[in-house]
Design an enzyme around this catalytic site. Structure first.
Site, PDB file in Angstrom:
ATOM      1  CE1 TYR A 189      -4.036   1.458   0.046  1.00  0.00           C
ATOM      2  CE2 TYR A 189      -3.178   2.994   1.615  1.00  0.00           C
ATOM      3  CZ  TYR A 189      -4.215   3.142   1.285  1.00  0.00           C
ATOM      4  OH  TYR A 189      -5.278   3.528   1.533  1.00  0.00           O
ATOM      5  CB  SER A 221       0.917  -5.215   3.091  1.00  0.00           C
ATOM      6  OG  SER A 221      -0.179  -4.797   3.434  1.00  0.00           O
ATOM      7  CD  GLN A 222      -2.170  -1.878  -2.732  1.00  0.00           C
ATOM      8  OE1 GLN A 222      -2.533  -1.023  -2.299  1.00  0.00           O
ATOM      9  NE2 GLN A 222      -0.856  -1.066  -2.790  1.00  0.00           N
ATOM     10  CG  ASP A 234      -0.211  -7.120  10.629  1.00  0.00           C
ATOM     11  OD1 ASP A 234      -0.133  -6.492  10.616  1.00  0.00           O
ATOM     12  OD2 ASP A 234      -0.094  -8.100   9.747  1.00  0.00           O
ATOM     13  CG  HIS A 293       1.573  -5.057   7.910  1.00  0.00           C
ATOM     14  ND1 HIS A 293       1.257  -5.998   8.147  1.00  0.00           N
ATOM     15  CD2 HIS A 293       1.399  -4.294   7.006  1.00  0.00           C
ATOM     16  CE1 HIS A 293       0.915  -6.063   6.333  1.00  0.00           C
ATOM     17  NE2 HIS A 293       0.982  -4.531   5.730  1.00  0.00           N
TER      18      HIS A 293
END
Length: 321
Positions: free
Chosen positions: A92, A186-187, A272, A302
């Site tokens: 992200y 992540s994203q 996370d 994360h």
């Protein structure tokens, strides 16, 4: 940071309550058909980087709406035949960055395609792809752009770009279309899940601490951004919760996971708060292919497994590609 989500034994059994839209498959079939009405027009321009062990190509291809999307293709020098290929999606706020920041996969003998993320790339890594589509009023960030209608939602464009990125990677003569994996953090992990559910003939899928999963739980169990962007939007736009939830259901990694047809390697971290482990396990437990595994990092946030997970993925993908 203490553990905050479900105990690990409950995570391993957890199933999402995210409702799947009745027309989920029809929506995505139509979306991809519309994208493919535009010529892919994948162009690969050699780049002089000063790197001696790899050759880098500056890539442009037609994504959602025929919009130009950038990427990097990196291959080992002096290769003789089609290479197994890793297509990577970015976290992200980041963009495709600079070529020398992506050396792992080509150094291991793979072709490596990195997709730029439209409209992003101005926070932790630089990007070069604009998003020419506007939206109704939105909370700062990307999570609520067009969020009251699946047709206009931002991630409809990004997920379509992801499918087209695989098609572009496969269009180069040095890549082997029959040996293609997708990965991201992540994203990027969320895009990985979407592409893994939309392309039926991938060889492997490897999402790390994936975002964009189990929206009903994610938006209520954590107050960390980016999920909190949705709550902040609804704080201002009172009474629109159900409409927003209906839109998000078309983009939930859990529903893409239910269509996954390739072996998968997930990872999650139990501390996370950005992508809570229950939301990751929701997608993992929904993944349809019987060959799947998940790496669990008990005391990480994360950042997840970081370089340790890279080493795990390198071994795992080498065995499959």
């Amino acid at each position: 940071m203490a553990l905050f989500d479900l105990p690990l034994d409950e995570l391993r059994a957890y199933r999402s309550a995210s409702p799947e839209p009745a027309d989920f498959d029809a929506f995505w079939t139509k979306t991809l058909q519309e994208a493919r009405e535009h010529e892919l027009d994948a162009r690969f321009e050699p780049v002089v980087t000063g790197l001696r062990t790899v050759q880098v190509y500056d890539v442009t291809f037609a994504g959602f709406g025929g919009h130009p999307v950038k990427g990097w293709l990196t291959v080992p020098v002096s290769v003789d035949g089609p290479l197994p290929t890793v297509v990577e999606f970015i976290g992200y706020g980041g963009g495709r960055a600079l070529p020398h920041q992506h050396l792992l996969w080509a150094s291991a003998g793979f072709a490596h395609f990195v997709m730029d993320t439209r409209g992003q790339g101005s926070t932790w890594s630089v990007g070069d792809t604009p998003d020419p589509v506007g939206s109704a009023p939105a909370f700062p960030g990307f999570m609520t752009r067009g969020v009251e209608d699946p047709e206009s939602y931002y991630y409809r464009r990004v997920f379509t770009d992801g499918v087209r990125a695989v098609e572009a990677a496969r269009a180069h003569p040095l890549t082997d279309a029959s040996r293609t994996a997708v990965t991201g953090i992540s994203q990027g992990g969320g895009v990985t899940l979407a592409v893994g559910g939309l392309i039926s003939d991938l060889t492997a899928v490897a999402p790390d601490v994936p975002f964009l999963c189990d929206f009903p739980r994610a938006t209520t169990v954590t107050d960390q951004n980016p999920y909190r962007e949705i709550g902040n939007y609804l704080k201002a736009h009172r009474g629109r919760t159900e409409r927003v939830r209906e839109t998000l259901a078309y983009f939930d990694g859990v529903h893409f996971a239910a269509r996954g047809r390739a072996p998968a390697l997930f990872s999650t971290a139990l501390e996370d708060q950005t992508c809570p482990p229950s939301t990751v396990f929701a997608a993992f437990n929904a993944w349809a292919h019987e060959e799947k595994a998940i790496e669990v990092y008990e005391f990480n946030d994360h950042e997840g497994g970081g370089p340790h997970q890279e080493a795990v993925k390198l071994r795992w993908l080498t065995n499959r590609l």
